[in-house]
Write an enzyme that holds these catalytic residues in place. Sequence first.
Site, PDB file in Angstrom:
ATOM      1  N   ARG A 194      -5.643  -8.358   5.474  1.00 39.82           N
ATOM      2  CA  ARG A 194      -6.865  -7.703   5.975  1.00 39.82           C
ATOM      3  C   ARG A 194      -8.060  -8.655   5.997  1.00 39.82           C
ATOM      4  O   ARG A 194      -8.992  -8.461   6.747  1.00 39.82           O
ATOM      5  CB  ARG A 194      -7.181  -6.460   5.131  1.00 39.82           C
ATOM      6  CG  ARG A 194      -6.343  -5.264   5.548  1.00 39.82           C
ATOM      7  CD  ARG A 194      -6.480  -4.107   4.599  1.00 39.82           C
ATOM      8  NE  ARG A 194      -5.769  -4.346   3.347  1.00 39.82           N
ATOM      9  CZ  ARG A 194      -5.693  -3.472   2.356  1.00 39.82           C
ATOM     10  NH1 ARG A 194      -6.286  -2.312   2.477  1.00 39.82           N
ATOM     11  NH2 ARG A 194      -5.024  -3.761   1.264  1.00 39.82           N
ATOM     12  N   ASP A 239      -9.950   3.140  14.372  1.00 39.71           N
ATOM     13  CA  ASP A 239     -10.990   2.160  14.706  1.00 39.71           C
ATOM     14  C   ASP A 239     -10.475   1.314  15.872  1.00 39.71           C
ATOM     15  O   ASP A 239      -9.292   1.385  16.232  1.00 39.71           O
ATOM     16  CB  ASP A 239     -11.375   1.293  13.500  1.00 39.71           C
ATOM     17  CG  ASP A 239     -10.168   0.635  12.853  1.00 39.71           C
ATOM     18  OD1 ASP A 239      -9.292   0.140  13.590  1.00 39.71           O
ATOM     19  OD2 ASP A 239     -10.089   0.608  11.615  1.00 39.71           O
ATOM     20  N   LYS A 262     -15.339   3.056  13.653  1.00 40.15           N
ATOM     21  CA  LYS A 262     -15.426   3.022  12.184  1.00 40.15           C
ATOM     22  C   LYS A 262     -16.336   1.882  11.760  1.00 40.15           C
ATOM     23  O   LYS A 262     -16.290   0.800  12.334  1.00 40.15           O
ATOM     24  CB  LYS A 262     -14.031   2.825  11.586  1.00 40.15           C
ATOM     25  CG  LYS A 262     -14.017   2.789  10.059  1.00 40.15           C
ATOM     26  CD  LYS A 262     -12.605   2.772   9.508  1.00 40.15           C
ATOM     27  CE  LYS A 262     -12.129   1.372   9.230  1.00 40.15           C
ATOM     28  NZ  LYS A 262     -10.804   1.330   8.613  1.00 40.15           N
TER      29      LYS A 262
HETATM   30  C1  R5P Z   1      -8.465  -1.579   8.175  1.00 38.13           C
HETATM   31  O1  R5P Z   1      -8.883  -2.251   9.100  1.00 38.13           O
HETATM   32  C2  R5P Z   1      -7.054  -1.091   8.081  1.00 38.13           C
HETATM   33  O2  R5P Z   1      -6.440  -1.115   9.324  1.00 38.13           O
HETATM   34  C3  R5P Z   1      -7.008   0.297   7.501  1.00 38.13           C
HETATM   35  O3  R5P Z   1      -7.694   1.191   8.353  1.00 38.13           O
HETATM   36  C4  R5P Z   1      -7.631   0.314   6.119  1.00 38.13           C
HETATM   37  O4  R5P Z   1      -7.066  -0.688   5.329  1.00 38.13           O
HETATM   38  C5  R5P Z   1      -7.462   1.649   5.451  1.00 38.13           C
HETATM   39  O5  R5P Z   1      -8.042   1.575   4.199  1.00 38.13           O
HETATM   40  P1  R5P Z   1      -8.486   2.856   3.402  1.00 38.13           P
HETATM   41  O6  R5P Z   1      -7.301   3.773   3.284  1.00 38.13           O
HETATM   42  O7  R5P Z   1      -8.935   2.315   2.072  1.00 38.13           O
HETATM   43  O8  R5P Z   1      -9.627   3.480   4.156  1.00 38.13           O
END
Ligand code: R5P
Length: 321
Positions: free
Chosen positions: A120, A190, A213
């Site tokens: 990430r 997103d 997002k």
């Molecule tokens: C972020 O860009 C990833 O694609 C996921 O949307 C993110 O890691 C989700 O994290 P969480 O469950 O903590 O919101």
Amino acid sequence: MLSNDVMKLIHKFISFLKQILIWCNYMFLLPLSGTPQSLVNSLRNYCNLSLAEKLHKRFPDGEQYIRITSDMRNKIIIVVQSLYPEQDSKLVELYLALEALEGLNLTDVELVIPYMAYSRQDKRFLAGEPMSVKAVYMPLRLFNLRKILALDLHSPKIPEVIGLAIQNILPHTYMVKKVGIEVDFILAPDKGALHRARILAENIGKPFDYLEKYRDRITGEINVSIRELDVKNLRIAIVDDIVSTGGTLAKAAQILYDLGASKVYAVVTHALISEKTIQTLSASGLDMLITTNSILHPEALPKWIQVTDVGELLCSELKSL
Ligand code: R5P
């Protein structure tokens, strides 16, 4: 330039040779400790692979030691390692195994990474940060790997960042079909997840869109804003690569229910979830979370979390490479 027909013939010949190697018991699987047993079993079954034996232990000071004990001369080996949890120790184990294989006169080494930790942080969001994915995976370039296959990389740009060819397998269509849910609309939480939504939508012939997002890089707080969406009485599948705290999915689900969606499913490849995540998602009213066995999950999960086995999918990609 070779014509298409000649290329096709060459590909057919190569896959025929590969089949012969499998029949002659020349292809082995080396599962490392991050790989869930269910995935090891299905990879072996679907790909008809023998198991390479190894010794893996820790010295009293905590350092890891690995030794491949099967005779691997002139064999093809598929190493599979999921990098969670503990991400750091799974990475060290992977690098030790790859270095050990260098000394064994193999025909080929292929690598399957069902879950790629540290992916990430694929750019410097704030000054002074590392591009973690680059720091962690650039050493893979030292090894003579014929193929690297990964399940749902966080960003399709990661191979370029690391400087390695990685085959990125998107499993969402497979997951939806396996679980057998009917959906009317596909949504990315997103813009970064839009490619996932597009591919699933095209494969099942449904419309798709995305939400906006915003994540505060200091506090981690997430804001999801409503774009113009007509989802009244529709069954929605939110597609993403990772669920961690559940904040993204919970916010998206709440918005969709407020807009009148009849069902909200989440189709997310890697579920890095804790008890707290389960509570957050349960409170959001999400109808179902469909995920995969890319990582090991606790045995007792609530019924609304469905884990699909991706061994067959990975195996068909391995065969087609
Ligand atoms: C972020 O860009 C990833 O694609 C996921 O949307 C993110 O890691 C989700 O994290 P969480 O469950 O903590 O919101």
